[in-house]
Write a protein that holds these residues in place. Structure first.
Motif, PDB file in Angstrom:
ATOM      1  N   PHE A   1       0.827  -1.200   0.000  1.00  0.00           N
ATOM      2  CA  PHE A   1       0.000   0.000   0.000  1.00  0.00           C
ATOM      3  C   PHE A   1       0.867   1.258   0.000  1.00  0.00           C
ATOM      4  CE2 PHE A   1       0.865  -0.115   4.476  1.00  0.00           C
ATOM      5  CZ  PHE A   1       0.732   1.197   4.914  1.00  0.00           C
TER       6      PHE A   1
ATOM      7  N   GLN B   1       1.702   3.342  -7.450  1.00  0.00           N
ATOM      8  CA  GLN B   1       0.259   3.172  -7.249  1.00  0.00           C
ATOM      9  C   GLN B   1      -0.345   4.404  -6.567  1.00  0.00           C
ATOM     10  OE1 GLN B   1      -1.915   0.776  -8.251  1.00  0.00           O
ATOM     11  NE2 GLN B   1      -0.200   0.035  -9.454  1.00  0.00           N
ATOM     12  N   ALA B   2       0.362   4.978  -5.590  1.00  0.00           N
ATOM     13  CA  ALA B   2      -0.138   6.166  -4.894  1.00  0.00           C
ATOM     14  C   ALA B   2      -0.299   7.334  -5.866  1.00  0.00           C
ATOM     15  CB  ALA B   2       0.808   6.553  -3.754  1.00  0.00           C
TER      16      ALA B   2
ATOM     17  N   SER C   1      -0.699   7.116  -9.122  1.00  0.00           N
ATOM     18  CA  SER C   1      -1.792   6.771 -10.052  1.00  0.00           C
ATOM     19  C   SER C   1      -3.148   7.030  -9.419  1.00  0.00           C
ATOM     20  CB  SER C   1      -1.691   5.305 -10.469  1.00  0.00           C
ATOM     21  OG  SER C   1      -0.511   5.091 -11.191  1.00  0.00           O
ATOM     22  N   ARG C   2      -3.310   6.627  -8.147  1.00  0.00           N
ATOM     23  CA  ARG C   2      -4.586   6.863  -7.454  1.00  0.00           C
ATOM     24  C   ARG C   2      -4.854   8.360  -7.292  1.00  0.00           C
ATOM     25  NH1 ARG C   2      -2.832   2.413  -4.158  1.00  0.00           N
ATOM     26  NH2 ARG C   2      -2.088   3.905  -2.626  1.00  0.00           N
ATOM     27  N   ALA C   3      -3.809   9.111  -6.947  1.00  0.00           N
ATOM     28  CA  ALA C   3      -3.981  10.554  -6.750  1.00  0.00           C
ATOM     29  C   ALA C   3      -4.403  11.246  -8.041  1.00  0.00           C
ATOM     30  CB  ALA C   3      -2.690  11.167  -6.215  1.00  0.00           C
TER      31      ALA C   3
ATOM     32  N   ALA D   1      -5.925   9.803 -10.557  1.00  0.00           N
ATOM     33  CA  ALA D   1      -7.253   9.300 -10.936  1.00  0.00           C
ATOM     34  C   ALA D   1      -8.356  10.083 -10.231  1.00  0.00           C
ATOM     35  CB  ALA D   1      -7.368   7.815 -10.616  1.00  0.00           C
ATOM     36  N   VAL D   2      -8.083  10.540  -9.006  1.00  0.00           N
ATOM     37  CA  VAL D   2      -9.064  11.318  -8.246  1.00  0.00           C
ATOM     38  C   VAL D   2      -9.240  12.708  -8.848  1.00  0.00           C
ATOM     39  CG1 VAL D   2      -9.503  12.392  -5.999  1.00  0.00           C
ATOM     40  CG2 VAL D   2      -8.674  10.058  -6.110  1.00  0.00           C
TER      41      VAL D   2
ATOM     42  N   LYS E   1     -10.497   8.542  -0.419  1.00  0.00           N
ATOM     43  CA  LYS E   1     -10.571   8.981  -1.816  1.00  0.00           C
ATOM     44  C   LYS E   1      -9.401   8.489  -2.656  1.00  0.00           C
ATOM     45  CE  LYS E   1     -13.459  13.024  -1.226  1.00  0.00           C
ATOM     46  NZ  LYS E   1     -13.581  14.465  -1.379  1.00  0.00           N
ATOM     47  N   ILE E   2      -8.247   8.279  -2.037  1.00  0.00           N
ATOM     48  CA  ILE E   2      -7.104   7.790  -2.810  1.00  0.00           C
ATOM     49  C   ILE E   2      -6.854   6.298  -2.587  1.00  0.00           C
ATOM     50  CG2 ILE E   2      -5.996  10.036  -3.002  1.00  0.00           C
ATOM     51  CD1 ILE E   2      -3.963   9.055  -0.883  1.00  0.00           C
ATOM     52  N   GLY E   3      -7.823   5.631  -1.964  1.00  0.00           N
ATOM     53  CA  GLY E   3      -7.758   4.182  -1.852  1.00  0.00           C
ATOM     54  C   GLY E   3      -6.973   3.637  -0.675  1.00  0.00           C
ATOM     55  N   LEU E   4      -6.711   4.465   0.329  1.00  0.00           N
ATOM     56  CA  LEU E   4      -6.001   3.983   1.513  1.00  0.00           C
ATOM     57  C   LEU E   4      -6.989   3.614   2.610  1.00  0.00           C
ATOM     58  CD1 LEU E   4      -3.091   6.588   1.761  1.00  0.00           C
ATOM     59  CD2 LEU E   4      -3.006   4.284   0.808  1.00  0.00           C
TER      60      LEU E   4
END
Length: 104
Positions: free
Chosen positions: A27, A32-33, A35-37, A39-40, A88-91
């Motif tokens: 995590f 990945q962090a 990419s998630r940021a 994507a939001v 929101k960022i998947g954590l």
């Protein structure tokens, strides 16, 4: 990642490049962090600031400076806001706390 402005490069005299090394299955993976940021924030573009806030009553964004971030945290209850941002960022919000935001 290209860092054009920082505490030690306030006049943008050079660009500091930091490679993002993937950590598969973690995590804490920076790839990945990031990419998630992004994507939001669908308005994020490669040459813009990595961290942005929506501008009021407009379809544009503004750079998320430390002052702007702290102002947003103060407006809301700190703990609830940080947990909400983590989701929101998947954590996992139970693994995130306000002391992670300290400088230094």
């Amino acid at each position: 990642v290209a860092i054009r402005h920082s505490k030690t490069n306030q006049f943008e005299e050079y660009v500091h490049y930091v490679p993002l090394i993937p950590i598969p299955g973690s995590f804490m993976c920076p790839v990945q962090a990031a990419s998630r940021a992004f994507a939001v924030n669908p308005a994020a573009k490669p040459n813009n600031s990595a961290f942005q806030l929506p501008a009021r009553k407009r379809a544009i964004t503004k750079s998320l400076t430390n002052a702007a971030f702290v102002k947003q945290i103060i407006k809301k209850k700190k703990k609830k806001c940080i947990k909400s941002l983590a989701v929101k960022i998947g954590l996992d919000p139970e693994r995130v706390a306000g002391h992670y935001l300290r400088r230094g």
